[in-house]
Design a protein around this motif. Structure first.
Motif, PDB file in Angstrom:
ATOM      1  N   UNK A   1      -8.925  -0.636  -6.973  1.00  0.00           N
ATOM      2  CA  UNK A   1      -8.852  -1.457  -5.986  1.00  0.00           C
ATOM      3  C   UNK A   1      -9.981  -2.695  -6.181  1.00  0.00           C
ATOM      4  N   UNK A   2      -9.598  -3.725  -5.682  1.00  0.00           N
ATOM      5  CA  UNK A   2     -10.675  -4.942  -5.695  1.00  0.00           C
ATOM      6  C   UNK A   2     -10.832  -5.696  -4.471  1.00  0.00           C
ATOM      7  N   UNK A   3     -10.140  -4.944  -3.181  1.00  0.00           N
ATOM      8  CA  UNK A   3     -10.057  -5.439  -1.758  1.00  0.00           C
ATOM      9  C   UNK A   3      -9.943  -4.335  -0.744  1.00  0.00           C
TER      10      UNK A   3
ATOM     11  N   UNK B   1      -5.486  -5.207  -0.935  1.00  0.00           N
ATOM     12  CA  UNK B   1      -4.804  -6.576  -1.139  1.00  0.00           C
ATOM     13  C   UNK B   1      -5.000  -7.220  -2.419  1.00  0.00           C
ATOM     14  N   UNK B   2      -6.094  -6.580  -3.229  1.00  0.00           N
ATOM     15  CA  UNK B   2      -6.308  -7.307  -4.557  1.00  0.00           C
ATOM     16  C   UNK B   2      -6.809  -6.163  -5.467  1.00  0.00           C
ATOM     17  N   UNK B   3      -6.033  -6.172  -6.725  1.00  0.00           N
ATOM     18  CA  UNK B   3      -6.436  -5.278  -7.628  1.00  0.00           C
ATOM     19  C   UNK B   3      -7.029  -5.726  -9.070  1.00  0.00           C
ATOM     20  N   UNK B   4      -7.861  -5.236  -9.768  1.00  0.00           N
ATOM     21  CA  UNK B   4      -7.837  -5.400 -11.337  1.00  0.00           C
ATOM     22  C   UNK B   4      -6.862  -4.623 -11.645  1.00  0.00           C
ATOM     23  N   UNK B   5      -5.962  -5.437 -12.542  1.00  0.00           N
ATOM     24  CA  UNK B   5      -4.791  -4.826 -13.410  1.00  0.00           C
ATOM     25  C   UNK B   5      -5.141  -4.964 -14.615  1.00  0.00           C
TER      26      UNK B   5
ATOM     27  N   UNK C   1      -6.852 -10.243 -12.278  1.00  0.00           N
ATOM     28  CA  UNK C   1      -6.908  -9.879 -10.758  1.00  0.00           C
ATOM     29  C   UNK C   1      -5.590 -10.357 -10.159  1.00  0.00           C
ATOM     30  N   UNK C   2      -4.917  -9.596  -9.561  1.00  0.00           N
ATOM     31  CA  UNK C   2      -3.834  -9.794  -8.837  1.00  0.00           C
ATOM     32  C   UNK C   2      -4.267  -9.748  -7.198  1.00  0.00           C
ATOM     33  N   UNK C   3      -3.523 -10.778  -6.521  1.00  0.00           N
ATOM     34  CA  UNK C   3      -3.658 -10.487  -4.926  1.00  0.00           C
ATOM     35  C   UNK C   3      -2.555 -10.664  -4.333  1.00  0.00           C
ATOM     36  N   UNK C   4      -2.202 -10.061  -3.150  1.00  0.00           N
ATOM     37  CA  UNK C   4      -1.246 -10.356  -2.432  1.00  0.00           C
ATOM     38  C   UNK C   4       0.120  -9.652  -2.899  1.00  0.00           C
TER      39      UNK C   4
ATOM     40  N   UNK D   1       0.003  -8.062  -6.596  1.00  0.00           N
ATOM     41  CA  UNK D   1      -0.682  -6.944  -6.311  1.00  0.00           C
ATOM     42  C   UNK D   1       0.005  -5.629  -5.972  1.00  0.00           C
ATOM     43  N   UNK D   2       0.697  -5.809  -4.887  1.00  0.00           N
ATOM     44  CA  UNK D   2       1.602  -4.687  -4.337  1.00  0.00           C
ATOM     45  C   UNK D   2       2.796  -4.430  -5.470  1.00  0.00           C
ATOM     46  N   UNK D   3       3.503  -5.257  -5.952  1.00  0.00           N
ATOM     47  CA  UNK D   3       4.339  -4.880  -6.878  1.00  0.00           C
ATOM     48  C   UNK D   3       3.708  -4.262  -8.122  1.00  0.00           C
ATOM     49  N   UNK D   4       2.877  -4.856  -8.503  1.00  0.00           N
ATOM     50  CA  UNK D   4       1.734  -3.955  -9.555  1.00  0.00           C
ATOM     51  C   UNK D   4       1.676  -2.513  -9.149  1.00  0.00           C
TER      52      UNK D   4
END
Length: 209
Positions: free
Chosen positions: A109-111, A134-138, A151-154, A157-160
């Motif tokens: 998690x990043x947010x 809402x944001x993750x380090x993938x 870093x994926x957001x929105x 990030x949910x799909x990942x």
């Protein structure tokens, strides 16, 4: 049957096309998937990925994990054309996500978490609100063996998170606000707003943590 033999059998049967989607209740969706560690070989792994992409496109969906076609292996594919209204795109952080493959993915998690309705191809006909960061380090490996950290957001990030959870034997309903569960038809008729605020008030669940 060992995983390599399962993949070889699947590829022989569905090479170049979509495979049937496993539905919730099948034990393979509750297994912790086996890491990809060279056991398939590059050619067989590539053919598995082609089938995953074909299955995702045919559904259609925005991601498919290997367990969803009966293979307990840590690989999934993602891709989202994000064909939604501007209002929805802004509210959900949903934008086009080019197709790509994730091997042995992880995320942190990043947010803060935020809740939105989501569904699953392995549990068709229903959706529920899930609180996710809402944001993750993938982190993941591509088919060339290159390790990536993005870093994926929105919505990406949910799909990942959704697809990576599949590889841990987790389906979205495990994390859902159960009072939010709705059929797709009811969602379309009553709760199609960009955010689940109205549904949260009417159904009595927490929109966000």
């Amino acid at each position: 049957m060992e995983t390599t033999a399962l993949v070889a059998e699947l590829v022989e049967k569905y090479r170049g096309g979509p495979a049937p989607l496993v539905q919730v209740g099948d034990p393979v969706l509750r297994q912790v998937a086996e890491p990809v560690a060279g056991q398939l070989g590059a050619e067989l792994l590539g053919e598995l990925v082609e089938i995953l992409f074909a299955t995702m496109r045919a559904a259609p969906g925005v991601g498919v994990a290997a367990p969803q076609i009966g293979i307990p292996l840590r690989v999934a594919v993602l891709g989202d054309p994000a064909e939604v209204s501007e209002e929805v795109a802004v509210a959900r952080g949903r934008r086009p996500l080019p197709e790509f493959v994730i091997v042995n993915p992880e995320y942190t998690a990043d947010a803060d978490e935020i809740g939105f309705y989501e569904g699953c191809l392995s549990m068709p006909g229903y959706q529920a609100v899930v609180h996710r960061p809402e944001s993750v380090l993938a982190t993941y490996t591509d088919l060339d063996g290159v390790r990536h950290t993005d870093r994926l957001t929105g919505w990406p990030a949910r799909i990942f998170q959704h697809e990576t959870d599949h590889l841990a034997g987790i389906v979205y309903l495990d994390k859902a606000q159960t009072r939010s569960v709705t059929t797709n038809d009811t969602l379309k008729e009553r709760w199609g707003q960009p955010t689940p605020a109205a549904a949260a008030q009417a159904l009595g669940f927490a929109q966000n943590p």
